[in-house]
Design an enzyme around this catalytic site. Structure first.
Site, PDB file in Angstrom:
ATOM      1  N   SER A   1      52.292  47.527  18.235  1.00 15.79           N
ATOM      2  CA  SER A   1      52.937  48.616  17.505  1.00 15.79           C
ATOM      3  C   SER A   1      54.098  48.109  16.649  1.00 15.79           C
ATOM      4  CB  SER A   1      53.378  49.705  18.480  1.00 15.79           C
ATOM      5  OG  SER A   1      53.780  50.857  17.798  1.00 15.79           O
TER       6      SER A   1
ATOM      7  N   ASP B   1      51.220  49.753  13.220  1.00 17.68           N
ATOM      8  CA  ASP B   1      49.885  50.212  13.616  1.00 17.68           C
ATOM      9  C   ASP B   1      49.644  51.664  13.242  1.00 17.68           C
ATOM     10  OD1 ASP B   1      51.583  51.251  15.616  1.00 17.68           O
ATOM     11  OD2 ASP B   1      49.992  51.225  17.116  1.00 17.68           O
TER      12      ASP B   1
END
Length: 543
Positions: free
Chosen positions: A143, A289
């Site tokens: 992430s 992401d």
């Protein structure tokens, strides 16, 4: 030292990666006990967030051995013959980790399918829930973590992240895995080369008309969101956003940002500079992401970045204006603003509060509820229409589309997003939030601080009396136990303190509530002063 060396040599014998083998061999040759202890004195623990950590050799790093063990443990917990969708981002090692996962799953008798190219996390989550015979999804991503990190997230068949006891079952199965060089490996599996299934769902959201003349600057923060977001905007009829050129291409080193998180100071600087140059109406940012969404808008003082709670309140009311039915459910977490509860009451819909994280948000409410919106203050949003939410996880791309529709509608009415925030303050009271974060390299410091606060909690914070303290390790309001403390203060203020689930730090969430009346500016000034006082006292309590 001898025990660590033995473990390192055993690891070396099974490691399929020449880079981590070379790293470990150099450490062994140098007799570097500190480096061995750092890599083999602890290990990454598999939990509801899967695995996440720094890349490198050993069980306390992310590497091919750890990924293959995780895949083998997951396979042992899945029904034989089921399909598993595997996605990956553009970080260092992600594609290899995805292929290793597929090889292990295939060798265990499952049927993996891997995306051909890096994809946003919400694309993987949506694909996982879209087929009756899919039994799990895996997303290789860290992430918004620093460039040196990578991670491994597991989704259940409904496209939501795993929760207990699934995580402990997988963890136990991982512990039972032998050397990875003895695992049976399959080869050759179907490849997904398009995100059309996700794009069809996102672009069909019925949340207002497209704003053809809305000028938007967009940054994917060197991540994988750009192509999917641009395609979604095109299908939904929006003018193409202007992409920040320096951050347009996926780059695992994130060269233009110190920390690839839109919440971090300076992360939006390039986007804001471009927005000023182009005279844009809106700035939208995804994290690498693309499961988070940040927004900035022009106001009287220049450009203003909305907090996650501010955007959560605006999106909630926008979605409720475009949906119908008293079975609608909106959800947020115990650390997010209490504004959503007031909005739900004002619209006569159902409200639920969950623990932190979308794995809990997506499981809130009753089976008869129809969730149309969920959010957490850390820029995570799941949006829907009368069909319900389209992704059972946070989704920065569909949230971006919903924001664009919201901003376009406000513009047609001669309004701005700051105007809408003022309207909400008058209607529901001004709910102002802030955070305090304290990093600690040693996890024991975090545990000791939480223990001290439990044993000797402060009686006043920010000049307000602490009226009650909820120790969330015992559960609260029907929620599962979690490591956290919630201080309820006089006049509706609140402080929640908890260890971060993904980073070595303590996170503190502050909220004050003030009636706004006709003078919203005065209420904001008073709230800012109150938050400053709370911030000072909370920081002192943590030191």
């Amino acid at each position: 030292m001898s025990d660590l060396r033995t473990r390192a040599e055993e690891w070396l014998a099974q490691d399929p990666d020449p880079d981590t083998r070379a790293e470990l061999q150099a450490i062994l040759d140098a007799g570097d006990g500190g480096a061995l202890a750092d890599r083999f004195g602890a290990r990454l623990e598999f939990g509801t967030a899967g695995l996440r950590g720094e890349l490198g050799a050993g069980p306390n790093r992310m590497n091919r051995v750890m990924v293959m063990r995780a895949a083998a443990g997951l396979a042992a917990c899945l029904p034989p013959g089921g399909r598993v969708i595997v996605g990956f981002d553009a970080r260092h090692g992600s594609r290899q980790f995805a292929d290793d996962t597929a090889a292990v799953l295939s060798g265990a008798g499952l049927h993996p399918e891997v995306f051909a190219d890096p994809v946003p996390t919400p694309v993987l989550a949506h694909f996982t829930r879209s087929f009756d015979d899919v039994v799990a999804g895996v997303m290789v991503t860290a992430s918004h973590n620093p460039p040196r990190d990578n991670g491994y997230k597991v989704y259940q068949a409904d496209g939501a992240q795993i929760v207990p006891p699934t995580d402990t079952e997988i963890s136990a199965a991982i512990d039972a895995v032998g050397p990875v060089n003895e695992l049976p490996l399959g080869e050759g599996w179907p490849v997904h080369d398009t995100a059309d299934l996700y794009l069809d769902a996102v672009s069909s959201l019925r949340l207002g008309d497209a704003g053809g003349d809305l000028s938007i600057v967009y940054t994917p923060m060197h991540g994988v969101g750009r192509d999917v977001l641009l395609a979604a905007f095109d299908r939904a009829g929006f003018r193409a956003p202007i992409v920040v050129p320096e951050q347009a291409e996926p780059d695992p080193d994130f060269p233009t940002v110190a920390f690839p998180n839109p919440e971090e100071p300076g992360a939006l600087d390039l986007a804001l500079d471009l927005a000023r140059e182009r005279g844009a109406d809106l700035v939208i940012a995804n994290d690498p992401d693309a499961d988070r969404c940040a927004i900035a808008v022009p106001d009287a003082d220049g450009w203003r970045t909305l907090t996650g709670d501010e955007l959560g309140g605006l999106l909630a009311e926008h979605i409720l204006h475009h949906t119908t039915g008293d079975d609608r459910l909106v959800v947020t977490t115990i650390v997010s603003s209490s504004l959503l509860r007031a909005i739900a009451a004002g619209h006569g819909v159902r409200f639920a509060e969950s623990l932190t994280g979308f794995k809990w948000i997506m499981r809130a409410g009753a089976p008869s509820d129809r969730m149309v919106f969920g959010y957490e203050e850390a820029l995570g949003y799941s949006v829907g229409d009368d069909r319900g939410v389209i992704v059972n996880d946070k989704d920065g791309i569909s949230a971006a589309l919903a924001v664009a529709a919201l901003a376009a509608g406000a513009r047609r009415d001669g309004r701005t997003l700051p105007d809408l925030l003022d309207d909400q303050a008058r209607r529901y009271g001004l709910h102002a939030t802030a955070q305090v974060s304290v990093r600690a390299a040693d996890p024991q410091v975090i545990a000791a601080t939480m223990a001290r606060l439990r044993q000797a909690p402060p009686s006043r914070l920010g000049g307000r009396t602490v009226e009650s303290l909820d120790d969330l390790t015992h559960g609260s309001d029907g929620l599962p136990p979690t490591d956290g403390l919630r201080f309820r203060l006089a006049e509706g203020a609140r402080v929640v303190i908890r260890p971060s689930g993904t980073e070595p730090k303590l996170k503190c969430y502050l909220e004050v509530v003030h009636p706004a009346g006709d003078d919203v500016a005065a209420a904001r000034a008073k709230a800012a002063a109150d938050l400053d006082a709370l911030r000072a006292d909370v920081s002192a309590a943590l030191s």
